[in-house]
Design a protein around this motif. Structure first.
Motif, short mmCIF file in Angstrom:
data_model
loop_
_atom_site.label_atom_id
_atom_site.label_comp_id
_atom_site.label_asym_id
_atom_site.label_seq_id
_atom_site.Cartn_x
_atom_site.Cartn_y
_atom_site.Cartn_z
N VAL A 1 11.71 5.03 -4.49
CA VAL A 1 12.49 3.93 -3.92
C VAL A 1 12.11 3.70 -2.46
CG1 VAL A 1 14.81 3.17 -3.29
CG2 VAL A 1 14.41 4.21 -5.52
N GLY A 2 11.90 4.80 -1.72
CA GLY A 2 11.52 4.67 -0.32
C GLY A 2 10.21 3.93 -0.15
N VAL A 3 9.23 4.29 -0.96
CA VAL A 3 7.93 3.60 -0.90
C VAL A 3 8.10 2.13 -1.30
CG1 VAL A 3 5.63 3.47 -1.90
CG2 VAL A 3 6.58 5.69 -1.27
N ALA A 4 8.88 1.88 -2.34
CA ALA A 4 9.10 0.50 -2.79
C ALA A 4 9.77 -0.33 -1.69
CB ALA A 4 9.95 0.49 -4.05
N MET A 5 10.74 0.24 -1.00
CA MET A 5 11.41 -0.49 0.08
C MET A 5 10.42 -0.85 1.18
SD MET A 5 14.68 -1.13 -0.30
CE MET A 5 15.29 -1.25 1.39
N LEU A 6 9.60 0.11 1.60
CA LEU A 6 8.65 -0.14 2.68
C LEU A 6 7.56 -1.13 2.25
CD1 LEU A 6 8.19 3.45 4.15
CD2 LEU A 6 9.42 1.54 5.19
N ARG A 7 7.13 -1.04 1.00
CA ARG A 7 6.02 -1.88 0.52
C ARG A 7 6.47 -3.30 0.17
NH1 ARG A 7 0.89 -1.64 -1.87
NH2 ARG A 7 0.57 -2.84 -3.79
N TYR A 8 7.58 -3.42 -0.56
CA TYR A 8 7.94 -4.72 -1.12
C TYR A 8 9.05 -5.44 -0.36
CZ TYR A 8 5.33 -2.72 -5.01
OH TYR A 8 4.36 -2.12 -5.78
N VAL A 9 9.94 -4.70 0.29
CA VAL A 9 11.06 -5.33 1.01
C VAL A 9 10.73 -5.48 2.49
CG1 VAL A 9 13.51 -5.19 1.57
CG2 VAL A 9 12.70 -4.39 -0.66
N ILE A 10 10.38 -4.38 3.15
CA ILE A 10 10.05 -4.43 4.58
C ILE A 10 8.63 -4.91 4.81
CG2 ILE A 10 9.90 -3.02 6.69
CD1 ILE A 10 12.08 -1.24 5.52
N LYS A 11 7.75 -4.65 3.83
CA LYS A 11 6.34 -5.06 3.87
C LYS A 11 5.62 -4.44 5.07
CE LYS A 11 7.10 -9.34 1.31
NZ LYS A 11 6.92 -10.80 1.25
N LEU A 12 5.76 -3.14 5.18
CA LEU A 12 5.13 -2.39 6.27
C LEU A 12 3.65 -2.18 5.95
CD1 LEU A 12 5.72 -0.81 8.93
CD2 LEU A 12 6.01 1.22 7.50
N GLU A 13 2.81 -2.56 6.90
CA GLU A 13 1.36 -2.37 6.73
C GLU A 13 0.93 -1.02 7.33
OE1 GLU A 13 -0.55 -4.03 4.98
OE2 GLU A 13 0.32 -6.03 4.78
N PRO A 14 -0.08 -0.37 6.74
CA PRO A 14 -0.97 -0.85 5.67
C PRO A 14 -0.43 -0.61 4.24
CG PRO A 14 -1.74 1.26 6.45
CD PRO A 14 -0.55 0.91 7.31
N LEU A 15 0.78 -0.04 4.14
CA LEU A 15 1.32 0.26 2.81
C LEU A 15 1.47 -1.00 1.96
CD1 LEU A 15 2.56 2.35 0.86
CD2 LEU A 15 4.76 1.96 1.98
N ALA A 16 1.90 -2.09 2.56
CA ALA A 16 2.18 -3.31 1.81
C ALA A 16 0.95 -3.86 1.11
CB ALA A 16 2.79 -4.37 2.72
N SER A 17 -0.22 -3.69 1.70
CA SER A 17 -1.44 -4.25 1.10
C SER A 17 -2.34 -3.20 0.47
CB SER A 17 -2.23 -5.04 2.16
OG SER A 17 -2.53 -4.21 3.27
N ALA A 18 -1.91 -1.95 0.45
CA ALA A 18 -2.72 -0.88 -0.15
C ALA A 18 -2.80 -1.07 -1.66
CB ALA A 18 -2.11 0.48 0.17
N ASP A 19 -3.90 -0.61 -2.24
CA ASP A 19 -4.05 -0.67 -3.69
C ASP A 19 -2.99 0.20 -4.34
OD1 ASP A 19 -5.19 0.38 -6.38
OD2 ASP A 19 -6.51 -1.29 -5.88
N VAL A 20 -2.31 -0.35 -5.35
CA VAL A 20 -1.21 0.37 -5.97
C VAL A 20 -1.67 1.67 -6.61
CG1 VAL A 20 -1.36 -0.76 -8.24
CG2 VAL A 20 0.85 0.10 -7.41
N GLU A 21 -2.92 1.73 -7.06
CA GLU A 21 -3.44 2.96 -7.66
C GLU A 21 -3.53 4.07 -6.62
OE1 GLU A 21 -4.57 5.53 -10.57
OE2 GLU A 21 -3.80 3.48 -10.79
#
Length: 206
Positions: free
Chosen positions: A169-189
């Motif tokens: 959930v923490g990763v999802a919040m940062l990636r999809y809700v807050i859109k923190l880079e570089p996590l937001a654009s990193a390859d999901v794999e």
């Protein structure tokens, strides 16, 4: 000739002529509720607004769902239905791959635009409103985490399940809700491979 006055109808109960269409009306209300919660959040959404979007009387919303909180709960359950299948998926296969299956399954839901949009609405509502957060906690605890914990096999199984979920959930919040880079654009794999060992450790390490 003396006219007759029709008996008043009870508010909120669909008339007999409409009873066959009741399931369609209920589905229309629920679809409108998801849209309203998505666009406005929990606090700014009203039963009257949901009814207007669905093209029905507000009394019909109360008839089918009760309060706004109950409408939200049903909308959340519908949105979270794919994620609630996680316990059936992650424990099928090799035990040493549970963490990877859990991460891959949940991020697969987030990566799908069809399921991501309503999930974002639910998460934002839960962050900003305690009633919405309470509804989400009850749903996640009873239908997801307790089922995961039942498969873990350790005395502290519920804590382990919650810690594993907190990573995802923490990763999802940062990636999809807050859109923190570089996590937001990193390859999901890459994300799955990084987070899977942590989730695995919470669920299976002694």
């Amino acid at each position: 000739m003396t006219g007759t006055t029709p008996a008043p109808r009870r508010r909120g109960r669909p008339p007999r002529a409409e009873s066959a269409a009741a399931p369609a009306a209920r589905d229309r209300i629920l679809a409108a509720a998801r849209e309203e919660f998505s666009e406005r959040g929990y606090e700014k959404t009203s039963v009257r607004g949901i009814a207007k979007a669905a093209g029905v009387d507000p009394a019909l919303v109360h008839h089918y769902f009760g309060t706004k909180e109950q409408v939200f709960q049903e909308a959340v359950e519908d949105v979270f239905a794919p994620a609630l299948r996680a316990p059936d998926v992650i424990f099928e296969g090799a035990p040493e791959e549970i963490g990877e299956r859990f991460a891959r399954f949940l991020f697969g839901i987030w990566e799908n635009p069809v399921t991501r949009t309503p999930l974002l609405a639910v998460m934002r509502s839960a962050v900003n409103n305690e009633v919405a957060a309470s509804v989400l906690r009850r749903l996640v605890a009873s239908q997801l985490l307790r089922r995961v914990a039942a498969q873990v096999g350790f005395p502290d199984a519920e804590l382990r399940a919650e810690l594993a979920a907190s990573q995802l959930v923490g990763v999802a919040m940062l990636r999809y809700v807050i859109k923190l880079e570089p996590l937001a654009s990193a390859d999901v794999e890459v994300i799955v491979q990084r987070i899977a060992p942590v989730v695995q450790g919470h669920l299976t390490n002694p």
